[in-house]
Motif scaffolding. Structure first.
Motif, PDB file in Angstrom:
ATOM      1  N   LYS A  70       0.821  -1.201   0.000  1.00 22.13           N
ATOM      2  CA  LYS A  70       0.000   0.000   0.000  1.00 22.13           C
ATOM      3  C   LYS A  70       0.862   1.262   0.000  1.00 22.13           C
ATOM      4  O   LYS A  70       1.999   1.255   0.463  1.00 22.13           O
ATOM      5  N   PRO A  71       0.326   2.359  -0.529  1.00 23.31           N
ATOM      6  CA  PRO A  71       1.063   3.626  -0.471  1.00 23.31           C
ATOM      7  C   PRO A  71       1.369   4.010   0.981  1.00 23.31           C
ATOM      8  O   PRO A  71       0.619   3.673   1.897  1.00 23.31           O
ATOM      9  N   LEU A  72       2.481   4.718   1.150  1.00 20.11           N
ATOM     10  CA  LEU A  72       2.879   5.178   2.473  1.00 20.11           C
ATOM     11  C   LEU A  72       2.824   6.697   2.495  1.00 20.11           C
ATOM     12  O   LEU A  72       3.450   7.363   1.673  1.00 20.11           O
ATOM     13  N   VAL A  73       2.041   7.240   3.421  1.00 20.00           N
ATOM     14  CA  VAL A  73       1.932   8.685   3.597  1.00 20.00           C
ATOM     15  C   VAL A  73       2.871   9.104   4.721  1.00 20.00           C
ATOM     16  O   VAL A  73       2.829   8.529   5.815  1.00 20.00           O
ATOM     17  N   VAL A  74       3.716  10.110   4.452  1.00 16.60           N
ATOM     18  CA  VAL A  74       4.737  10.514   5.420  1.00 16.60           C
ATOM     19  C   VAL A  74       4.653  12.012   5.682  1.00 16.60           C
ATOM     20  O   VAL A  74       5.198  12.823   4.916  1.00 16.60           O
ATOM     21  N   PRO A  75       3.946  12.431   6.741  1.00 15.94           N
ATOM     22  CA  PRO A  75       3.978  13.845   7.112  1.00 15.94           C
ATOM     23  C   PRO A  75       5.297  14.185   7.802  1.00 15.94           C
ATOM     24  O   PRO A  75       5.803  13.402   8.613  1.00 15.94           O
ATOM     25  N   LEU A  90      -8.815  11.044   1.338  1.00 13.96           N
ATOM     26  CA  LEU A  90      -8.834  10.583  -0.047  1.00 13.96           C
ATOM     27  C   LEU A  90      -8.226   9.198  -0.187  1.00 13.96           C
ATOM     28  O   LEU A  90      -8.599   8.433  -1.081  1.00 13.96           O
ATOM     29  N   LEU A  91      -7.296   8.844   0.695  1.00 11.12           N
ATOM     30  CA  LEU A  91      -6.557   7.584   0.577  1.00 11.12           C
ATOM     31  C   LEU A  91      -6.595   6.846   1.920  1.00 11.12           C
ATOM     32  O   LEU A  91      -5.556   6.630   2.555  1.00 11.12           O
ATOM     33  N   PRO A  92      -7.783   6.445   2.370  1.00 10.46           N
ATOM     34  CA  PRO A  92      -7.936   5.936   3.740  1.00 10.46           C
ATOM     35  C   PRO A  92      -7.234   4.616   4.008  1.00 10.46           C
ATOM     36  O   PRO A  92      -6.966   4.293   5.170  1.00 10.46           O
ATOM     37  N   THR A  93      -6.940   3.821   2.970  1.00 11.11           N
ATOM     38  CA  THR A  93      -6.293   2.529   3.211  1.00 11.11           C
ATOM     39  C   THR A  93      -4.766   2.618   3.177  1.00 11.11           C
ATOM     40  O   THR A  93      -4.085   1.609   3.366  1.00 11.11           O
ATOM     41  N   ALA A  94      -4.241   3.804   2.943  1.00  9.54           N
ATOM     42  CA  ALA A  94      -2.782   3.961   2.953  1.00  9.54           C
ATOM     43  C   ALA A  94      -2.246   3.784   4.363  1.00  9.54           C
ATOM     44  O   ALA A  94      -2.969   3.938   5.353  1.00  9.54           O
ATOM     45  N   GLU A  95      -0.963   3.448   4.454  1.00 14.35           N
ATOM     46  CA  GLU A  95      -0.295   3.386   5.744  1.00 14.35           C
ATOM     47  C   GLU A  95       0.402   4.720   6.004  1.00 14.35           C
ATOM     48  O   GLU A  95       0.663   5.492   5.077  1.00 14.35           O
ATOM     49  N   VAL A  96       0.684   4.997   7.271  1.00 10.37           N
ATOM     50  CA  VAL A  96       1.258   6.293   7.655  1.00 10.37           C
ATOM     51  C   VAL A  96       2.553   6.081   8.419  1.00 10.37           C
ATOM     52  O   VAL A  96       2.622   5.267   9.344  1.00 10.37           O
ATOM     53  N   GLY A  97       3.571   6.799   8.009  1.00 11.91           N
ATOM     54  CA  GLY A  97       4.819   6.865   8.756  1.00 11.91           C
ATOM     55  C   GLY A  97       5.081   8.311   9.127  1.00 11.91           C
ATOM     56  O   GLY A  97       4.463   9.226   8.573  1.00 11.91           O
ATOM     57  N   PHE A  98       5.993   8.543  10.067  1.00 14.79           N
ATOM     58  CA  PHE A  98       6.262   9.906  10.517  1.00 14.79           C
ATOM     59  C   PHE A  98       7.749  10.192  10.460  1.00 14.79           C
ATOM     60  O   PHE A  98       8.578   9.325  10.748  1.00 14.79           O
ATOM     61  N   LEU A  99       8.055  11.425  10.071  1.00 14.07           N
ATOM     62  CA  LEU A  99       9.455  11.839   9.963  1.00 14.07           C
ATOM     63  C   LEU A  99       9.589  13.222  10.589  1.00 14.07           C
ATOM     64  O   LEU A  99       8.934  14.181  10.144  1.00 14.07           O
ATOM     65  N   GLY A 100      10.404  13.309  11.623  1.00 12.93           N
ATOM     66  CA  GLY A 100      10.633  14.584  12.292  1.00 12.93           C
ATOM     67  C   GLY A 100      11.924  15.201  11.804  1.00 12.93           C
ATOM     68  O   GLY A 100      12.999  14.617  11.968  1.00 12.93           O
ATOM     69  N   MET A 101      11.825  16.372  11.185  1.00 22.81           N
ATOM     70  CA  MET A 101      13.003  17.062  10.668  1.00 22.81           C
ATOM     71  C   MET A 101      12.947  18.513  11.107  1.00 22.81           C
ATOM     72  O   MET A 101      11.873  19.107  11.211  1.00 22.81           O
ATOM     73  N   ILE A 102      14.119  19.079  11.377  1.00 23.55           N
ATOM     74  CA  ILE A 102      14.189  20.467  11.831  1.00 23.55           C
ATOM     75  C   ILE A 102      15.230  21.197  10.998  1.00 23.55           C
ATOM     76  O   ILE A 102      16.267  20.629  10.632  1.00 23.55           O
ATOM     77  N   ALA A 110      18.923  20.817   7.174  1.00 21.79           N
ATOM     78  CA  ALA A 110      17.899  20.013   7.851  1.00 21.79           C
ATOM     79  C   ALA A 110      18.528  18.792   8.490  1.00 21.79           C
ATOM     80  O   ALA A 110      19.465  18.199   7.949  1.00 21.79           O
ATOM     81  N   SER A 111      18.003  18.407   9.650  1.00 21.76           N
ATOM     82  CA  SER A 111      18.460  17.203  10.331  1.00 21.76           C
ATOM     83  C   SER A 111      17.257  16.436  10.858  1.00 21.76           C
ATOM     84  O   SER A 111      16.201  17.014  11.123  1.00 21.76           O
ATOM     85  N   THR A 112      17.411  15.111  10.997  1.00 23.36           N
ATOM     86  CA  THR A 112      16.325  14.246  11.458  1.00 23.36           C
ATOM     87  C   THR A 112      16.414  14.083  12.975  1.00 23.36           C
ATOM     88  O   THR A 112      17.463  13.751  13.504  1.00 23.36           O
TER      89      THR A 112
END
Length: 213
Positions: A70-75, A90-102, A110-112
């Motif tokens: 499945k597509p991966l959504v990464v905010p 719009l894409l409710p069956t997608a999986e979600v990952g998270f990425l913290g960057m500053i 930018a750094s993670t």
């Protein structure tokens, strides 16, 4: 890299209100949510699907379903969180990952600082959510992070982009053998001396969530 500016009156209408400094945070959040859903419609035109046969009440029919994996959504935290609901609507069956960057406000590098993503992203389409493509440093670092783990197709959804950011992103990713697209509501004029988009809409994170004192 492909950049697509969505030309639609509803997109322009909502963006105009987002830009207005008098728009309060609750309204800003709601409009961001609505605007992202409109952008996501364009951003997912190339989403991968498989052909399937189903039974309707009348007969068999051929259609499509989202392919696996499945597509991966990464905010990108924190401001990207304000775009997540609009994308998932719009894409409710997608999986979600998270990425913290500053972004370092002096060097603009930018750094993670945090991530919650699968170790192996081989064969995954990723949709990266980041309100502003300004200098390009954060988005370039995020794309590298995902492709280093095997992602093979990346679409970035941004409310606004600056020409300098697009150019920097293209240069930074010139050696990357992975298709990258940027879908946005507007290409603004320029960056100012502090790396903010002009005319822009200010700091998206602060306008979404306020300034923690």
């Amino acid at each position: 890299m492909r950049t697509h500016v969505v030309d639609h009156p509803l997109v322009s209408h909502k963006l105009t209100t987002l830009r207005d400094e008098s728009t309060d945070s609750p309204t800003f959040r709601r409009l961001t949510d609505e605007l992202v859903t409109l952008l996501a419609y364009e951003a997912t035109r190339e989403v991968r699907v498989n052909e399937v046969t189903i039974q309707t009440p009348v007969s068999e029919a051929t259609g499509v379903k989202l392919a696996s994996p499945k597509p991966l959504v990464v905010p990108i935290l924190r401001a990207g969180l304000g775009m997540l609901d609009g994308m998932m609507r719009l894409l409710p069956t997608a999986e979600v990952g998270f990425l913290g960057m500053i972004r370092n406000e002096e060097t603009l590098a930018a750094s993670t600082y945090a991530e919650r993503l699968p170790e192996d992203l081989s064969g995954r389409q990723c949709y990266v959510l980041d309100p502003m493509l300004a200098t390009g440093g954060t988005l370039a670092a995020a794309i590298r992070f995902l492709t280093d783990r095997g992602a093979d197709d990346i679409t970035c959804i941004c409310l606004l982009v600056a020409p300098e950011g697009v150019a920097a992103l293209e240069q930074e990713l010139s050696d990357l053998d992975v298709p990258v697209a940027v879908v946005t509501a507007a290409m603004d004029e320029r960056l100012n001396e502090k790396g903010y988009i002009v005319p822009g809409l200010g700091d998206a994170g602060d306008r979404l969530y306020g300034v923690a004192q």
